[in-house]
Design a protein around this motif. Structure first.
Motif: not given
Ligand SMILES: NC(=O)NC(NC(N)=O)C(=O)[O-]
Length: 328
Positions: A9, A12-13, A34, A36, A158, A160
């Motif tokens: 991803d 993603s953070r 973002v 996870p 979210r 992704r």
């Protein structure tokens, strides 16, 4: 075609992704997009704005237009698919969404991004509420940012953005961790991932706890567990970090590291070596040819928090991959 959700991803953070700007965050901050962790929900929890949601939620729009959030990818790359996850948004999910992407050098702010040239990678699609909404993306270009547009308003838990990491060779030192997810290292096969996915071993930073690593179930046969990693680029490996941190009663007893060349030859880089529980080991590796994959065998089973493979990557290969990403 491979299931795109198996790819990293990029937003993603966990890889450094973040929200640069959102036009409206009245009910809930876009930063949630973002995170996870999978989204959660506690019904009948109210703050000063309303029901608390684990997602991005805008107010009910009373005029024309639509809402949007701009996201910096933690790892720039080629996007193979997006999941616009509306988990727990039922009477307030957006009925439609689209996604744009752009590639900019450096660290642009909201103004520069507003004026950027955006490519529509996902035209307006219908969404389902309280559900994943997965869409494959066919564009082969490397992007650094995405923009999620929702029509007209509502909540998304979210976003992704799954894809292949394409690192900028200009910013990579001569020797770096060629197994790292943030540079494009990826687990392509493993014997067992009962308690924890092996891709976690390739994530940045130290493991937070025992859940943040690869963990197999207890073996009751004479075989051993293993994982196969495709490196960010073909490389000559110099050091391996085998970090068993947090695995105290369940670290493997021994490990072997084998390199695999582009022609399939197997090179022993680390002979069978004893491991200690809860220890970040570093081992120098035998000098060998350039390898494209590395296989870690652990004996007989157990957990590994992080796997780092420090090596000298093939620069021409990295530049060629960047060049390939210039065309859609
Ligand atoms: N019950 C709600 O979720 N209402 C509203 N949203 C929040 N967060 O309270 C809304 O209007 O979408």
């Amino acid at each position: 075609m491979e299931d795109f959700t198996a790819l990293a991803d990029l937003a993603s953070r966990a890889l450094g992704g973040g929200v640069v700007h959102a036009n409206d965050e009245f009910f809930a901050a876009a930063d949630h997009l973002v995170l996870p962790a999978a989204p959660g929900h506690t019904p009948k929890t109210f703050d000063h704005k309303g029901q608390v949601y684990d997602g991005w939620e805008t107010r009910r729009r009373r005029g024309p237009g639509h809402d949007f959030a701009v996201i910096r990818l933690g790892a720039p790359g080629v996007i193979h698919g997006v999941d616009i996850d509306t988990a727990f948004f039922t009477g307030n999910y957006p009925p439609f969404a689209s996604v744009d992407a752009t590639a900019l050098p450096g660290y642009p702010g909201p103004e520069e991004l507003a004026g950027a040239e955006w490519v529509e990678i996902l035209p307006r699609q219908g969404l389902t509420g309280d559900s994943g909404n997965r869409f494959p993306i066919g564009d082969g270009r490397r992007f650094t940012h995405v923009r999620l547009n929702i029509y007209p308003d509502g909540g998304v838990a979210r976003l992704r953005v799954h894809g292949e990491v394409i690192p900028d060779p200009e910013l990579l030192p001569k020797v770096f961790d060629v197994a790292a997810a943030e540079y494009g290292g990826r687990v392509v096969d493993c014997s067992n991932m009962f308690y924890g996915h092996p891709q976690r071993m390739l994530m940045p930073g130290r493991a937070q706890n025992m859940g943040d690593g690869w963990e197999t179930s207890r073996r009751r046969d004479d075989a051993n567990d293993w994982v196969l990693v495709r490196l960010a680029a073909p490389a000559r490996l110099r050091f391996a970090d085998l970090d068993t941190s947090h695995f105290k009663g369940n670290a493997p007893g021994w490990a072997v590291l084998t390199g695999i060349t582009a022609t399939g030859d197997q090179i022993e880089l680390l002979p069978r070596t004893a491991l200690r529980p809860d220890t970040p080991h570093r081992f120098p590796l035998a000098k060998g040819p350039e390898v494209t994959h590395a296989r870690l065998d652990v004996f007989p089973d157990g957990g590994m928090a992080r796997l780092r493979l420090l090596g000298r990557a093939d620069r021409d290969h990295l530049w060629e991959r960047m060049r390939q990403c210039l065309e859609p």
